[in-house]
Design an enzyme around this catalytic site. Structure first.
Site, PDB file in Angstrom:
ATOM      1  N   ASP A   1      -4.376 -12.855   4.415  1.00 13.47           N
ATOM      2  CA  ASP A   1      -5.717 -12.456   4.816  1.00 13.47           C
ATOM      3  C   ASP A   1      -6.762 -12.781   3.751  1.00 13.47           C
ATOM      4  OD1 ASP A   1      -4.899 -10.542   3.008  1.00 13.47           O
ATOM      5  OD2 ASP A   1      -4.903  -8.894   4.429  1.00 13.47           O
TER       6      ASP A   1
ATOM      7  N   HIS B   1       0.806  -1.225   0.000  1.00 15.98           N
ATOM      8  CA  HIS B   1       0.000   0.000   0.000  1.00 15.98           C
ATOM      9  C   HIS B   1       0.841   1.279   0.000  1.00 15.98           C
ATOM     10  CE1 HIS B   1      -3.630  -2.296   0.498  1.00 15.98           C
ATOM     11  NE2 HIS B   1      -3.303  -2.738   1.698  1.00 15.98           N
TER      12      HIS B   1
ATOM     13  N   ASP C   1      -3.499 -10.754  -1.948  1.00 18.79           N
ATOM     14  CA  ASP C   1      -3.952 -10.180  -0.678  1.00 18.79           C
ATOM     15  C   ASP C   1      -5.436  -9.840  -0.808  1.00 18.79           C
ATOM     16  OD1 ASP C   1      -4.329  -7.951   1.395  1.00 18.79           O
ATOM     17  OD2 ASP C   1      -2.226  -8.436   1.742  1.00 18.79           O
TER      18      ASP C   1
ATOM     19  N   HIS D   1      -6.778  -7.269   0.178  1.00 20.40           N
ATOM     20  CA  HIS D   1      -6.841  -5.843  -0.136  1.00 20.40           C
ATOM     21  C   HIS D   1      -6.155  -5.575  -1.480  1.00 20.40           C
ATOM     22  CE1 HIS D   1      -6.831  -6.171   4.319  1.00 20.40           C
ATOM     23  NE2 HIS D   1      -7.816  -5.290   4.211  1.00 20.40           N
TER      24      HIS D   1
END
Length: 213
Positions: A210, A86, A121, A123
């Protein structure tokens, strides 16, 4: 791994941002309210003792892995503490401070004409996609949860810009997808087609645990 020096971090990140990470500590952070806000450090990206050294080491590990691959000394390199996808050029985001992935891909581009980045991921891999959004030398593939969910990017129509049009591939998913659907109806056919068309010299895979059930 070696601790990555300032000069190598700034191959992607801005000098003032890295200087800030090098300066900030839990004891002096009250002296830098404007910088904390500007660089998005404090909430999702807390200040802790040894923050800069932590960044140097996890980023150095990814760079060392890229060098090993580029030199032909390894076929596969794994950084268990890497993948901080990120982080932006001048901003921390989502527990990510330095984008070790972008720096590793820049290293691999010294050797390979094309690099494929795959992000599983939960995200969206926004920082890496943004860094290479206008180039045709790096293709990014991200499979992620989408909707009212951090970071809110990664729409299926986000496909790149300028020379990079068609080189950003996003698979925005809703909660509840099954392993079989994910693997057989999405990941394998899309990945196989990308490999056939793009033919990368190296692959960088971000395995965010995750996303797994």
């Amino acid at each position: 791994p070696r601790a990555l020096p300032f000069s190598e971090m700034t191959r992607f990140h801005s000098d003032d941002y890295i200087n800030f990470l090098r300066t900030i500590t839990p004891d002096n952070m009250k002296e830098f309210p404007k910088q904390l806000q500007r660089f998005n450090v404090g909430e999702d990206c807390p200040v802790f003792d040894g923050l800069y050294e932590f960044c140097q080491l996890y980023t150095g590990a990814s760079l060392d892995g890229a060098v090993q691959l580029g030199n032909g000394h390894s076929d596969i390199a794994i950084n268990w503490s890497g993948g901080l996808h990120h982080a932006k050029k001048s901003e921390a985001s989502g527990f990510c401070y330095i984008n070790d992935i972008v720096l590793a891909i820049l290293e691999l581009l010294k050797v390979h004409a094309r690099v494929l980045y795959v992000d599983i991921d939960v995200h969206h891999g926004d920082g890496v996609e943004e860094a290479f959004y206008t180039t045709d030398r790096v293709m990014t593939l991200s499979l992620h949860k989408y909707g009212d969910f951090f970071p809110g990017t990664g729409h299926i129509q986000d496909v790149g810009a300028k020379e990079g049009v068609g080189y950003s591939v996003n698979a925005p998913l809703q909660a509840g997808i099954t392993d079989e659907t994910y693997l057989n109806e999405l990941f394998i056919p899309v990945f196989d087609k990308i490999m056939e068309v793009f033919q990368p010299g190296a692959i960088v895979l971000q395995c965010g645990a995750d996303s797994l059930t």
